[in-house]
Design a protein around this motif. Structure first.
Motif, PDB file in Angstrom:
ATOM      1  N   GLU A  75      42.917  40.313  36.855  1.00  0.00           N
ATOM      2  CA  GLU A  75      41.825  39.363  37.030  1.00  0.00           C
ATOM      3  C   GLU A  75      42.282  38.137  37.817  1.00  0.00           C
ATOM      4  O   GLU A  75      41.532  37.603  38.642  1.00  0.00           O
ATOM      5  CB  GLU A  75      41.276  38.930  35.666  1.00  0.00           C
ATOM      6  N   SER A  79      40.784  37.067  41.320  1.00  0.00           N
ATOM      7  CA  SER A  79      40.133  35.756  41.395  1.00  0.00           C
ATOM      8  C   SER A  79      40.615  34.959  42.595  1.00  0.00           C
ATOM      9  O   SER A  79      39.894  34.077  43.084  1.00  0.00           O
ATOM     10  CB  SER A  79      40.370  34.959  40.112  1.00  0.00           C
ATOM     11  N   ASN A  82      38.275  35.118  45.236  1.00  0.00           N
ATOM     12  CA  ASN A  82      37.125  34.227  45.074  1.00  0.00           C
ATOM     13  C   ASN A  82      37.330  32.922  45.827  1.00  0.00           C
ATOM     14  O   ASN A  82      36.376  32.313  46.322  1.00  0.00           O
ATOM     15  CB  ASN A  82      36.904  33.890  43.596  1.00  0.00           C
ATOM     16  N   ASP A 208      30.202  34.082  41.817  1.00  0.00           N
ATOM     17  CA  ASP A 208      31.242  34.801  41.086  1.00  0.00           C
ATOM     18  C   ASP A 208      30.719  36.110  40.497  1.00  0.00           C
ATOM     19  O   ASP A 208      31.490  37.038  40.272  1.00  0.00           O
ATOM     20  CB  ASP A 208      31.806  33.919  39.975  1.00  0.00           C
ATOM     21  N   LEU A 237      39.991  32.836  34.688  1.00  0.00           N
ATOM     22  CA  LEU A 237      39.002  31.965  35.321  1.00  0.00           C
ATOM     23  C   LEU A 237      39.281  30.482  35.086  1.00  0.00           C
ATOM     24  O   LEU A 237      39.104  29.661  35.991  1.00  0.00           O
ATOM     25  CB  LEU A 237      37.596  32.297  34.811  1.00  0.00           C
ATOM     26  N   LEU A 240      41.460  28.841  37.479  1.00  0.00           N
ATOM     27  CA  LEU A 240      41.077  29.037  38.872  1.00  0.00           C
ATOM     28  C   LEU A 240      40.855  27.708  39.591  1.00  0.00           C
ATOM     29  O   LEU A 240      41.157  27.576  40.779  1.00  0.00           O
ATOM     30  CB  LEU A 240      39.801  29.886  38.939  1.00  0.00           C
TER      31      LEU A 240
END
Length: 330
Positions: A75, A79, A82, A208, A237, A240
């Motif tokens: 993850e 991310s 992102n 997202d 997250l 992030l």
């Protein structure tokens, strides 16, 4: 892993406490985030994730801990992708540097809530329809191929395009054309108006969701435990925001990141298909969590090293071209 409602409640309360501490210590007052601050908080969130994983190891055993670390690393790596879009969003809405931290904090919280809904739906579907693993696996393999195609295409002119939800909000609710500090609404000429601050927060959070369409099936390919899926997503997250400021300048140097992510997604897609075949009674080998963790880490290390090497060569070539051009003009 058998998780009681009490443990779920304590975990959510603990995460809320950590988020509140993050806000009051580092994000309450709008300011430009330094590399030192971003690095410190990035290390803090990674350390907290490691401590949580060690807690799973002590109280749950090696299997849940291995699944958590594999899920968290997956993850976290997904991310990073992102962040490319977050940079485009910040540029499109011309977010002042002093407000970017607040935008990311609220946007990531919106994303976490929406992902929790995806995770709950995914867990319910998996519990009732085992064939969904075939669909998840095929989708991840297709996504991996799409990532490779996008990586090979020229994306220098890429721009952020608002999603339908955001366009609907902007049409239905009038907004101001400038920022008013961290205010989300202001009253002008007797009318209550949104500010660009609220719009960009919604942009970060809802965008997202598009990334969750591949990251959620990916982590379900590593573990079917909703508790581990949720906590791995939460820790990935919540760090992030700091990662955005820490490696924002390095994003353009990670030229092979998409290739690495495509390999990871394709690998997990194959793992899901093998698991589905095994569940259907077909005698096929299954990929263990230690192997998955090793492959994911190896791909990320190789991708980072080759990216930095390629960027260094490109910078040297550009410098040589510039020198040659100067000599010709002279």
């Amino acid at each position: 892993m058998d998780v009681s409602l009490t443990l779920w409640a304590l975990t959510i309360l603990g995460l809320c406490a950590l988020i509140a501490a993050d806000f009051f210590i580092g994000g309450r007052k709008p300011h430009e985030v330094s590399l030192k601050e971003a690095g410190t908080w990035t290390a803090v969130w990674i350390a907290l994730a490691a401590l949580f994983g060690l807690g799973l190891l002590v109280f749950g055993g090696t299997a849940p801990a291995g699944e958590f670390f594999a899920g968290f690393i997956t993850e976290k790596s997904l991310s990073v992708d992102n962040l490319f879009v977050f940079v485009l969003i910040m540029a499109k809405f011309a977010v002042p540097a002093v407000y970017q931290q607040r935008v990311l904090m609220v946007g990531v919280l919106i994303a976490l809530v929406l992902r929790a809904g995806f995770i709950g739906a995914g867990a319910a579907i998996i519990a009732n329809f085992s064939w969904i693993f075939y669909l998840f696996g095929a989708f991840l393999i297709w996504t991996a191929w799409k990532l490779i195609q996008e990586a090979r295409a020229d994306q220098e002119d890429e721009e952020y395009e608002e999603n339908r939800f955001l366009k609907l909000v902007e049409r239905r609710f009038p907004s101001t054309d400038r920022y008013h500090g961290t205010k989300l609404f202001v009253v002008e000429n007797g009318k209550r108006l949104m500010t660009p601050m609220l719009i960009v927060m919604l942009a970060i959070g809802t965008t997202d969701v598009l990334f969750a369409l591949d990251s959620i099936p990916a982590i379900f390919g590593l573990t079917q435990d909703p508790y581990i899926v949720f906590t791995a997503n939460a820790f990935a997250l919540m760090g992030l925001r700091q990662l955005y400021f820490l490696i924002g300048g390095l994003l353009k140097k990670l030229v092979h990141l998409s290739y690495g992510l495509s390999v990871i997604l394709g690998f997990i897609g194959v793992k899901l298909v093998l698991h589905a075949l095994h569940e259907s009674g077909v005698a096929v080998p299954e990929i263990s969590i230690p192997v998955s963790l090793g492959v994911i880490c190896a791909v990320l290390v190789v991708t980072t090293l080759t990216s930095l090497r390629a960027s260094k060569k490109q910078s040297a070539a550009e410098a040589a071209d510039a020198d040659a051009k100067e000599r010709i003009e002279a």
